[in-house]
Scaffold this active site. Structure first.
Site, PDB file in Angstrom:
ATOM      1  N   GLU A  75      11.662 -14.421 -10.204  1.00  0.00           N
ATOM      2  CA  GLU A  75      11.575 -13.191 -10.957  1.00  0.00           C
ATOM      3  C   GLU A  75      13.044 -13.040 -11.289  1.00  0.00           C
ATOM      4  OE1 GLU A  75       9.077 -12.037 -12.345  1.00  0.00           O
ATOM      5  OE2 GLU A  75       7.587 -12.839 -11.079  1.00  0.00           O
ATOM      6  N   ARG A  85      -2.487   0.219 -10.882  1.00  0.00           N
ATOM      7  CA  ARG A  85      -3.831   0.699 -10.805  1.00  0.00           C
ATOM      8  C   ARG A  85      -4.573   0.616  -9.341  1.00  0.00           C
ATOM      9  NH1 ARG A  85      -6.830  -3.583 -10.880  1.00  0.00           N
ATOM     10  NH2 ARG A  85      -5.955  -5.368 -11.970  1.00  0.00           N
ATOM     11  N   CYS A 138       5.692  -5.871  -4.939  1.00  0.00           N
ATOM     12  CA  CYS A 138       6.638  -6.760  -5.157  1.00  0.00           C
ATOM     13  C   CYS A 138       7.833  -6.640  -5.885  1.00  0.00           C
ATOM     14  CB  CYS A 138       5.925  -8.082  -6.013  1.00  0.00           C
ATOM     15  SG  CYS A 138       4.477  -8.972  -4.739  1.00  0.00           S
ATOM     16  N   HIS A 160       7.683 -15.031  -6.785  1.00  0.00           N
ATOM     17  CA  HIS A 160       6.091 -15.081  -6.698  1.00  0.00           C
ATOM     18  C   HIS A 160       5.550 -16.359  -6.338  1.00  0.00           C
ATOM     19  CE1 HIS A 160       5.423 -10.849  -8.498  1.00  0.00           C
ATOM     20  NE2 HIS A 160       4.820 -10.982  -7.760  1.00  0.00           N
TER      21      HIS A 160
END
Length: 194
Positions: A75, A85, A138, A160
Site C-alpha cells: 500500500e 460499515r 488495515c 495486503h
C-alpha cells in the site's frame, strides 16, 4: 543487522482463517520478530506500539487480508480516517473518525514498494502497488505506524494479501492464492528490506 517486525491479523468476523496471520506463522529468522494483531481498533494499535517499544525494529511491515484481490499489494497511502460499515471483532463500528486528532490527512509508506513489487513478481508471484488500504483496521494500523515513525529512519508500511485457497468455501466466488505463494512473496519482500 536489520531487525524487522512483521505482523498479521487474527481471523475477522465469522472467518476461521486470516492469510496474513497464517503467513506470519510461517516466517522466522534471527532478525525477524513476528506477531498477530487483534482485529480491534484500540487493541491493534496498542499491541503494535507495544511491540515496537519492546523490539525497536528498523523495519515494520504489517500484513492484512483483502478479499477480492488477486495479487500481493504493498500500500502506498495511509489515511487519517476510520470509516467502515463493518464492526471489528469487539463489535465497534467507526464512521468518519480521525485516527489521530489533528494529524496529517495521509502518510506515504516508507517501504521501497516498487522494489518490493519487482522482487515479488521476479519470484513468480503476482504483485502490484495499491493506492488504498481502505478505512478499516488495515489502514488503521498502517496510519498509526506511519505517524509513530514520522521523522525517524525506521521504514514502515502495509501490505495486503489475497484470500488463501483454504478460504474458498467461506468466500465463494472470490479469488484466492495458495499460502505457500504468499510466503514466497513475503520472503522476497524481506530480502529487499533486510
Amino acid at each position: 543487522m536489520t531487525k524487522v517486525l512483521l505482523t498479521g491479523f487474527e481471523p475477522f468476523g465469522k472467518a476461521t482463517l486470516n492469510p496474513s496471520g497464517e503467513i506470519v506463522k510461517q516466517i522466522s529468522g534471527d532478525n525477524i520478530v513476528t506477531a498477530i494483531l487483534p482485529v480491534a481498533y484500540a487493541q491493534s494499535a496498542e499491541r503494535l506500539l507495544a511491540l515496537i517499544a519492546e523490539h525497536k525494529p528498523d523495519v515494520v511491515i504489517c500484513l492484512g487480508q483483502a478479499e477480492g484481490r488477486t495479487h500481493i499489494s504493498p500500500e502506498r497511502i495511509a489515511i487519517n480516517l476510520d470509516d467502515a460499515r463493518l464492526a471489528d471483532n469487539e463489535g465497534v463500528i467507526r464512521n468518519d473518525v480521525p485516527i489521530v486528532a489533528g494529524g496529517p490527512v495521509a502518510y506515504e509508506s516508507t517501504l521501497p514498494i516498487k522494489e518490493i513489487v519487482k522482487a515479488i513478481n521476479d519470484a513468480g508471484v503476482p504483485a502490484a502497488v495499491s493506492l488504498s488500504a481502505g478505512a478499516f483496521l488495515c489502514n488503521h494500523v498502517f496510519y498509526v505506524a506511519q505517524d509513530y515513525f514520522k521523522g525517524t529512519r525506521v521504514r514502515s508500511g502495509f501490505v495486503h494479501v489475497p484470500l488463501m485457497d483454504e478460504q474458498a468455501g467461506e468466500f465463494p466466488g472470490l479469488p484466492t492464492m495458495p499460502l505457500d505463494q504468499m510466503v514466497i512473496a513475503v520472503r522476497a519482500m524481506l530480502e529487499i528490506v533486510s
